[in-house]
Design an enzyme around this catalytic site. Structure first.
Site, PDB file in Angstrom:
ATOM      1  N   GLY A  58     -15.987   2.429 -15.254  1.00  0.00           N
ATOM      2  CA  GLY A  58     -14.706   1.781 -14.981  1.00  0.00           C
ATOM      3  C   GLY A  58     -14.721   0.731 -13.893  1.00  0.00           C
ATOM      4  O   GLY A  58     -13.769   0.608 -13.130  1.00  0.00           O
TER       5      GLY A  58
ATOM      6  N   ASN B  24     -12.748   3.038  -5.526  1.00  0.00           N
ATOM      7  CA  ASN B  24     -11.324   3.396  -5.609  1.00  0.00           C
ATOM      8  C   ASN B  24     -10.838   3.965  -4.284  1.00  0.00           C
ATOM      9  O   ASN B  24     -11.611   4.571  -3.530  1.00  0.00           O
ATOM     10  CB  ASN B  24     -11.091   4.409  -6.731  1.00  0.00           C
ATOM     11  CG  ASN B  24     -11.458   3.844  -8.086  1.00  0.00           C
ATOM     12  OD1 ASN B  24     -11.528   2.615  -8.248  1.00  0.00           O
ATOM     13  ND2 ASN B  24     -11.741   4.705  -9.050  1.00  0.00           N
ATOM     14  N   VAL B  25      -9.559   3.756  -4.044  1.00  0.00           N
ATOM     15  CA  VAL B  25      -8.973   4.248  -2.784  1.00  0.00           C
ATOM     16  C   VAL B  25      -8.044   5.439  -3.038  1.00  0.00           C
ATOM     17  O   VAL B  25      -7.486   6.006  -2.109  1.00  0.00           O
ATOM     18  CB  VAL B  25      -8.229   3.102  -2.054  1.00  0.00           C
ATOM     19  CG1 VAL B  25      -9.234   2.061  -1.556  1.00  0.00           C
ATOM     20  CG2 VAL B  25      -7.164   2.437  -2.931  1.00  0.00           C
TER      21      VAL B  25
ATOM     22  N   HIS C  37     -14.465   1.359  -0.219  1.00  0.00           N
ATOM     23  CA  HIS C  37     -13.362   0.451   0.098  1.00  0.00           C
ATOM     24  C   HIS C  37     -12.209   1.126   0.814  1.00  0.00           C
ATOM     25  O   HIS C  37     -11.100   0.587   0.856  1.00  0.00           O
ATOM     26  CB  HIS C  37     -12.862  -0.237  -1.180  1.00  0.00           C
ATOM     27  CG  HIS C  37     -13.886  -1.167  -1.764  1.00  0.00           C
ATOM     28  ND1 HIS C  37     -13.811  -1.656  -3.045  1.00  0.00           N
ATOM     29  CD2 HIS C  37     -15.042  -1.666  -1.242  1.00  0.00           C
ATOM     30  CE1 HIS C  37     -14.852  -2.447  -3.280  1.00  0.00           C
ATOM     31  NE2 HIS C  37     -15.622  -2.460  -2.204  1.00  0.00           N
TER      32      HIS C  37
ATOM     33  N   SER D 215     -15.607  -3.558 -13.159  1.00  0.00           N
ATOM     34  CA  SER D 215     -15.994  -4.872 -13.698  1.00  0.00           C
ATOM     35  C   SER D 215     -17.208  -5.413 -12.947  1.00  0.00           C
ATOM     36  O   SER D 215     -17.761  -6.458 -13.296  1.00  0.00           O
ATOM     37  CB  SER D 215     -14.820  -5.846 -13.535  1.00  0.00           C
ATOM     38  OG  SER D 215     -14.526  -6.016 -12.139  1.00  0.00           O
TER      39      SER D 215
ATOM     40  N   TYR E 248       0.825  -1.217   0.000  1.00  0.00           N
ATOM     41  CA  TYR E 248       0.000   0.000   0.000  1.00  0.00           C
ATOM     42  C   TYR E 248       0.854   1.260   0.000  1.00  0.00           C
ATOM     43  O   TYR E 248       0.456   2.291  -0.561  1.00  0.00           O
ATOM     44  CB  TYR E 248      -0.992  -0.018   1.173  1.00  0.00           C
ATOM     45  CG  TYR E 248      -2.107  -1.005   0.925  1.00  0.00           C
ATOM     46  CD1 TYR E 248      -2.083  -2.270   1.502  1.00  0.00           C
ATOM     47  CD2 TYR E 248      -3.142  -0.704   0.036  1.00  0.00           C
ATOM     48  CE1 TYR E 248      -3.068  -3.202   1.223  1.00  0.00           C
ATOM     49  CE2 TYR E 248      -4.136  -1.632  -0.255  1.00  0.00           C
ATOM     50  CZ  TYR E 248      -4.088  -2.883   0.337  1.00  0.00           C
ATOM     51  OH  TYR E 248      -5.052  -3.816   0.041  1.00  0.00           O
TER      52      TYR E 248
HETATM   53  N1  APR Z   1     -11.983   3.260 -19.446  1.00  0.00           N
HETATM   54  C1  APR Z   1     -13.098   2.621 -19.020  1.00  0.00           C
HETATM   55  N2  APR Z   1     -13.087   1.416 -18.399  1.00  0.00           N
HETATM   56  C2  APR Z   1     -11.871   0.855 -18.205  1.00  0.00           C
HETATM   57  C3  APR Z   1     -10.663   1.457 -18.618  1.00  0.00           C
HETATM   58  C4  APR Z   1     -10.751   2.718 -19.257  1.00  0.00           C
HETATM   59  N3  APR Z   1      -9.663   3.387 -19.665  1.00  0.00           N
HETATM   60  N4  APR Z   1      -9.642   0.626 -18.282  1.00  0.00           N
HETATM   61  C5  APR Z   1     -10.193  -0.449 -17.683  1.00  0.00           C
HETATM   62  N5  APR Z   1     -11.527  -0.324 -17.644  1.00  0.00           N
HETATM   63  C6  APR Z   1     -12.510  -1.235 -17.076  1.00  0.00           C
HETATM   64  C7  APR Z   1     -12.197  -2.700 -17.261  1.00  0.00           C
HETATM   65  O1  APR Z   1     -12.751  -3.151 -18.491  1.00  0.00           O
HETATM   66  C8  APR Z   1     -12.938  -3.307 -16.062  1.00  0.00           C
HETATM   67  O2  APR Z   1     -14.300  -3.527 -16.366  1.00  0.00           O
HETATM   68  O3  APR Z   1     -12.479  -1.010 -15.672  1.00  0.00           O
HETATM   69  C9  APR Z   1     -12.834  -2.221 -14.998  1.00  0.00           C
HETATM   70  C10 APR Z   1     -11.771  -2.518 -13.950  1.00  0.00           C
HETATM   71  O4  APR Z   1     -12.231  -3.640 -13.239  1.00  0.00           O
HETATM   72  P1  APR Z   1     -11.422  -4.106 -11.941  1.00  0.00           P
HETATM   73  O5  APR Z   1      -9.966  -4.137 -12.235  1.00  0.00           O
HETATM   74  O6  APR Z   1     -12.105  -5.354 -11.449  1.00  0.00           O
HETATM   75  O7  APR Z   1     -11.641  -2.915 -10.900  1.00  0.00           O
HETATM   76  P2  APR Z   1     -12.888  -2.651  -9.972  1.00  0.00           P
HETATM   77  O8  APR Z   1     -14.167  -3.023 -10.656  1.00  0.00           O
HETATM   78  O9  APR Z   1     -12.758  -1.276  -9.471  1.00  0.00           O
HETATM   79  O10 APR Z   1     -12.626  -3.672  -8.736  1.00  0.00           O
HETATM   80  C11 APR Z   1     -13.490  -3.541  -7.621  1.00  0.00           C
HETATM   81  O11 APR Z   1     -12.087  -5.089  -6.426  1.00  0.00           O
HETATM   82  O12 APR Z   1     -10.018  -5.787  -5.787  1.00  0.00           O
HETATM   83  C12 APR Z   1     -11.126  -5.104  -5.387  1.00  0.00           C
HETATM   84  O13 APR Z   1     -11.218  -3.481  -3.740  1.00  0.00           O
HETATM   85  C13 APR Z   1     -10.780  -3.689  -5.058  1.00  0.00           C
HETATM   86  O14 APR Z   1     -12.114  -1.705  -5.384  1.00  0.00           O
HETATM   87  C14 APR Z   1     -11.616  -2.876  -6.029  1.00  0.00           C
HETATM   88  C15 APR Z   1     -12.740  -3.830  -6.364  1.00  0.00           C
END
Ligand code: APR
Length: 241
Positions: A177, A94-95, A111, A179, A60
């Site tokens: 942004g 997001n953090v 988070h 998943s 971190y």
């Molecule tokens: N523009 C739009 N979307 C994007 C871009 C971009 N430039 N780059 C990546 N993405 C999308 C990917 O397609 C994906 O759907 O952003 C998403 C990222 O997904 P993750 O990496 O799973 O991130 P997130 O959804 O924030 O994860 C949620 O998981 O690990 C834990 O606590 C952590 O807060 C996090 C949580």
């Protein structure tokens, strides 16, 4: 009890790591994402913390340094500017503090936050550390080791009830942004109302939340477009009144 009426003046923006990707911060599950290199359970779980707190602190400390070097991108800025025409609540997984640095005034961190540390003896003792590292031996006022103020897997996210309330009132919901693979964060979107305008901007997603329109592409391009459309529509409707 009947549902509260929808507030057309209220926008909830629900964000994930993808909105910070174009600011240079790695996401979690994309190719070369954070969880590809570092197993989640080692750095983002209470067992990982028990097993090797120094490894967790270093992970971190590095994320905090990366976030401090990043700048808000056009998506963060467009969301902040949306406040000129709407009441905007950002609910983020997001953090980093890129939404705040872009100028958003209502940001809910489900988070946790990189720029905060908290006592391992009493979770109510939370300290602003800005960009400083946390070291083994850094103690809270109760004499216990400080830990990152981050929600790890198997821990309960913050502000869930407040997030549900905002989502159930909003006339516009924009997801950007994420998943939507992590619960209970993703399930919050079920609180979005049937008649609310619901859009999700992302690149890869397995399951689109019910009632949301998917626009696939880069947040830094698509989010400003959507915010602009919503602001123009609002201004036009004001002139018609
Ligand atoms: N523009 C739009 N979307 C994007 C871009 C971009 N430039 N780059 C990546 N993405 C999308 C990917 O397609 C994906 O759907 O952003 C998403 C990222 O997904 P993750 O990496 O799973 O991130 P997130 O959804 O924030 O994860 C949620 O998981 O690990 C834990 O606590 C952590 O807060 C996090 C949580």
């Amino acid at each position: 009890m009947g549902k509260k009426p929808i507030n057309q003046n209220k926008v909830v923006v629900f964000t994930g790591a993808g909105i910070s990707a174009e600011s240079g911060l790695k996401t979690f599950r994309d190719a070369d994402g954070l969880w590809e290199k570092t197993p989640i359970e080692l750095v983002a779980s209470p067992s990982g913390w028990q097993h090797d707190p120094q490894f967790v602190l270093s992970f971190y400390n590095q994320l905090r340094k990366n976030a401090a070097l990043a700048e808000p991108n056009a998506a963060h800025l467009a969301i902040a500017e949306l406040e000129r025409d709407f009441e905007v609540v950002v609910i983020t997984q997001n953090v980093d503090n890129l939404h705040e640095r872009a100028g958003s005034s209502q940001v809910i961190h489900l988070h946790g936050e990189l720029n905060k540390a908290r006592s391992t003896a009493d979770a109510n003792h939370i300290y602003d550390i800005a960009e400083r590292d946390i070291h083994l031996g850094d103690l809270c006022e109760l004499g216990s080791q400080l830990r990152p103020h981050i929600v790890w897997f198997n821990e309960v996210p913050f502000h869930i009830d407040s997030a549900k309330k905002h989502l159930s009132e909003a006339g516009h919901v924009l997801v950007a942004g994420s998943s939507l693979t992590v619960q209970p964060a993703a399930a919050l979107l079920k609180k979005a109302r049937y008649h609310a305008k619901k859009i999700i901007v992302t690149m890869d997603i397995e399951r689109i939340p019910f009632g949301f329109k998917l626009i696939r592409g880069h947040a830094s391009k698509l989010v400003p477009n959507i915010c602009q459309q919503w602001r123009i529509k609002k201004t036009k409707s004001k002139h018609r009144e």
